[in-house]
Design a protein around this motif. Sequence first.
Motif, PDB file in Angstrom:
ATOM      1  N   HIS A 104       0.857  -1.202   0.000  1.00  0.00           N
ATOM      2  CA  HIS A 104       0.000   0.000   0.000  1.00  0.00           C
ATOM      3  C   HIS A 104       0.890   1.248   0.000  1.00  0.00           C
ATOM      4  N   ALA A 127      -9.337   4.806  -2.981  1.00  0.00           N
ATOM      5  CA  ALA A 127     -10.180   4.761  -4.186  1.00  0.00           C
ATOM      6  C   ALA A 127     -11.491   5.531  -3.973  1.00  0.00           C
ATOM      7  N   PRO A 242      -5.715   4.152  -8.384  1.00  0.00           N
ATOM      8  CA  PRO A 242      -4.987   3.302  -7.434  1.00  0.00           C
ATOM      9  C   PRO A 242      -4.994   1.838  -7.887  1.00  0.00           C
ATOM     10  N   ALA A 243      -3.860   1.197  -7.754  1.00  0.00           N
ATOM     11  CA  ALA A 243      -3.670  -0.237  -8.047  1.00  0.00           C
ATOM     12  C   ALA A 243      -3.503  -0.553  -9.528  1.00  0.00           C
ATOM     13  N   LYS A 245      -1.349  -1.088 -12.533  1.00  0.00           N
ATOM     14  CA  LYS A 245       0.092  -1.352 -12.663  1.00  0.00           C
ATOM     15  C   LYS A 245       0.525  -1.610 -14.100  1.00  0.00           C
ATOM     16  N   LYS A 301      -3.341  -4.757  -9.870  1.00  0.00           N
ATOM     17  CA  LYS A 301      -2.720  -5.721  -8.956  1.00  0.00           C
ATOM     18  C   LYS A 301      -3.742  -6.210  -7.923  1.00  0.00           C
ATOM     19  N   THR A 303      -5.472  -6.449  -4.382  1.00  0.00           N
ATOM     20  CA  THR A 303      -5.613  -5.443  -3.319  1.00  0.00           C
ATOM     21  C   THR A 303      -4.542  -5.641  -2.248  1.00  0.00           C
ATOM     22  N   PRO A 304      -3.845  -4.579  -1.849  1.00  0.00           N
ATOM     23  CA  PRO A 304      -2.796  -4.743  -0.824  1.00  0.00           C
ATOM     24  C   PRO A 304      -3.326  -5.202   0.540  1.00  0.00           C
ATOM     25  N   SER A 305      -4.473  -4.679   0.963  1.00  0.00           N
ATOM     26  CA  SER A 305      -4.957  -4.991   2.324  1.00  0.00           C
ATOM     27  C   SER A 305      -5.594  -6.369   2.351  1.00  0.00           C
ATOM     28  N   HIS A 329     -12.281  -4.398   3.172  1.00  0.00           N
ATOM     29  CA  HIS A 329     -11.489  -4.134   1.959  1.00  0.00           C
ATOM     30  C   HIS A 329     -12.064  -4.884   0.768  1.00  0.00           C
ATOM     31  N   ASP A 330     -11.720  -4.390  -0.421  1.00  0.00           N
ATOM     32  CA  ASP A 330     -12.123  -5.067  -1.657  1.00  0.00           C
ATOM     33  C   ASP A 330     -11.171  -6.223  -1.910  1.00  0.00           C
ATOM     34  N   VAL A 333     -10.079  -5.343  -6.822  1.00  0.00           N
ATOM     35  CA  VAL A 333     -10.482  -3.972  -7.168  1.00  0.00           C
ATOM     36  C   VAL A 333     -11.149  -3.893  -8.541  1.00  0.00           C
TER      37      VAL A 333
HETATM   38  C1  LIG Z   1     -11.904   0.529  -6.922  1.00  0.00           C
HETATM   39  C2  LIG Z   1     -10.716   0.334  -6.046  1.00  0.00           C
HETATM   40  C3  LIG Z   1     -10.888  -0.140  -4.765  1.00  0.00           C
HETATM   41  C4  LIG Z   1      -9.789  -0.344  -3.923  1.00  0.00           C
HETATM   42  N1  LIG Z   1     -10.008  -0.859  -2.667  1.00  0.00           N
HETATM   43  C5  LIG Z   1      -8.948  -1.103  -1.869  1.00  0.00           C
HETATM   44  C6  LIG Z   1      -9.150  -1.654  -0.569  1.00  0.00           C
HETATM   45  O1  LIG Z   1     -10.274  -1.935  -0.157  1.00  0.00           O
HETATM   46  N2  LIG Z   1      -8.052  -1.880   0.192  1.00  0.00           N
HETATM   47  C7  LIG Z   1      -6.782  -1.603  -0.250  1.00  0.00           C
HETATM   48  O2  LIG Z   1      -5.838  -1.844   0.460  1.00  0.00           O
HETATM   49  N3  LIG Z   1      -6.578  -1.083  -1.466  1.00  0.00           N
HETATM   50  C8  LIG Z   1      -7.617  -0.822  -2.285  1.00  0.00           C
HETATM   51  N4  LIG Z   1      -7.397  -0.279  -3.531  1.00  0.00           N
HETATM   52  C9  LIG Z   1      -6.015  -0.097  -4.000  1.00  0.00           C
HETATM   53  C10 LIG Z   1      -5.197   0.917  -3.240  1.00  0.00           C
HETATM   54  O3  LIG Z   1      -5.849   2.152  -3.134  1.00  0.00           O
HETATM   55  C11 LIG Z   1      -3.817   1.066  -3.901  1.00  0.00           C
HETATM   56  O4  LIG Z   1      -3.248  -0.182  -4.138  1.00  0.00           O
HETATM   57  C12 LIG Z   1      -2.890   1.871  -2.986  1.00  0.00           C
HETATM   58  O5  LIG Z   1      -3.321   3.216  -2.937  1.00  0.00           O
HETATM   59  C13 LIG Z   1      -1.416   1.848  -3.443  1.00  0.00           C
HETATM   60  O6  LIG Z   1      -1.277   2.398  -4.716  1.00  0.00           O
HETATM   61  P1  LIG Z   1      -0.731   1.566  -5.956  1.00  0.00           P
HETATM   62  O7  LIG Z   1      -1.272   0.190  -5.829  1.00  0.00           O
HETATM   63  O8  LIG Z   1      -1.290   2.293  -7.166  1.00  0.00           O
HETATM   64  O9  LIG Z   1       0.737   1.591  -5.903  1.00  0.00           O
HETATM   65  C14 LIG Z   1      -8.482  -0.040  -4.385  1.00  0.00           C
HETATM   66  C15 LIG Z   1      -8.312   0.453  -5.675  1.00  0.00           C
HETATM   67  C16 LIG Z   1      -9.410   0.638  -6.503  1.00  0.00           C
HETATM   68  C17 LIG Z   1      -9.214   1.154  -7.895  1.00  0.00           C
END
Ligand SMILES: Cc1cc2nc3c(=O)[nH]c(=O)nc-3n(C[C@H](O)[C@H](O)[C@H](O)COP(=O)(O)O)c2cc1C
Length: 365
Positions: A104, A127, A242-243, A245, A301, A303-305, A329-330, A333
């Motif tokens: 994250h 997000a 976010p996410a 890649k 990618k 979801t990190p969490s 968490h999702d 994503v």
């Molecule tokens: C629609 C959507 C939902 C997301 N939900 C989560 C979530 O529930 N938990 C989480 O850790 N990351 C979630 N993310 C991803 C993180 O926001 C993202 O991985 C984090 O900000 C790090 O940025 P990066 O992955 O672009 O490097 C979500 C992303 C999107 C597009």
Amino acid sequence: MSANWGKHLQLSIFGESHQSAVGINIAGLPAGFRLDEAYLQAFLAARRPGREGTSQRRESDQYHILSGLYEGRLTGAPLCVIFTNNDTHSGDYRQLANLMRPSHSDYPAYVRYHGANDVRGGGHFSARLTAPICFAGALVMSILNTYGIRVDAHILNIGKIQDLRFEEAKMAAYDDLYTKPYPVLDDQRLADMLETVKQAASSQDSVGGSIEAMVSGLSVGLGEPFFDSVESTLSHLLFSIPACKGVIFGDGLAMSSGYGSAYNDPYQYQEGQVVTLSNHNGGILGGLTNGMPLRLTALFKPTPSIARPQSTINVKTHENARLALTGRHDPCVVLRAVPIVRAMLSIGIYDLLLERYGGEFHGFK
Ligand SMILES: Cc1cc2nc3c(=O)[nH]c(=O)nc-3n(C[C@H](O)[C@H](O)[C@H](O)COP(=O)(O)O)c2cc1C
């Protein structure tokens, strides 16, 4: 932080996941355009959490327009809209002030913002910020539609479960995409995709996926090479999600190990129109649209969490640590990202159209 984007359509996003609201200020919209609230609501619903396979955070996404609209029509002044944050469980994030979630934004953000960043719900990295982006994108898309431009997208894969590609499906299937629980071209694959997400979540894990998008109805010659090529403009926006890649235009990945004889797109006149017999380049050559459908794939990618305990660091004690995450968490994503991709593409195309045609493009009414 950079919260602003655009030359002609100027966006400025604000807010954080667990503060009172998130929102967007949008300048460069055409005065007189009538807002289709039902369309906007339906578009936003496709991004909303609380559905099968998504985070159980429940937000109504009822927006409040603060300025820029009068009697249902855009006034030409910047449109400012906010979405209040109502369903925040901030206690779930208390441990994240010290323990950095692997994959994250927590650690680089902690260093960059001297520990002052709001970690609750991911703060400005959440997000949640994509709700106002979807609002802007849906509004712009409804303007593009009046010019015969369509921006479609569907889930291409989740884990190993693959949907059809646009080129393999019938045009009629494109129209049905947004009436389904989730947008896939082949309904048979959706159950397996959802099962993949369910299994990942039940084993305290998450899973990645991709989204295929297509923009049709574009004229030839849109784009501003060198630095504002169509690819540069659109990937800038897509990588802001976010996410995200990876972004692949056309058959870019396969082309990187292929031959010109197999991947050149031959030209032909058909009924007075120039077409290419294949579209490996995804409708873009030299950074300009070539009149063929613009095709791309955005890669997301996992979801990190995740709930599974992970190794990490404690930035307060400077010790290695274990992190057992709680909270909502999702697990994937991609289930929520299709409207975000469509929104970003609409925003990018609209800005490029304004760059090329300026006020002429605005004379629709
Ligand atoms: C629609 C959507 C939902 C997301 N939900 C989560 C979530 O529930 N938990 C989480 O850790 N990351 C979630 N993310 C991803 C993180 O926001 C993202 O991985 C984090 O900000 C790090 O940025 P990066 O992955 O672009 O490097 C979500 C992303 C999107 C597009």
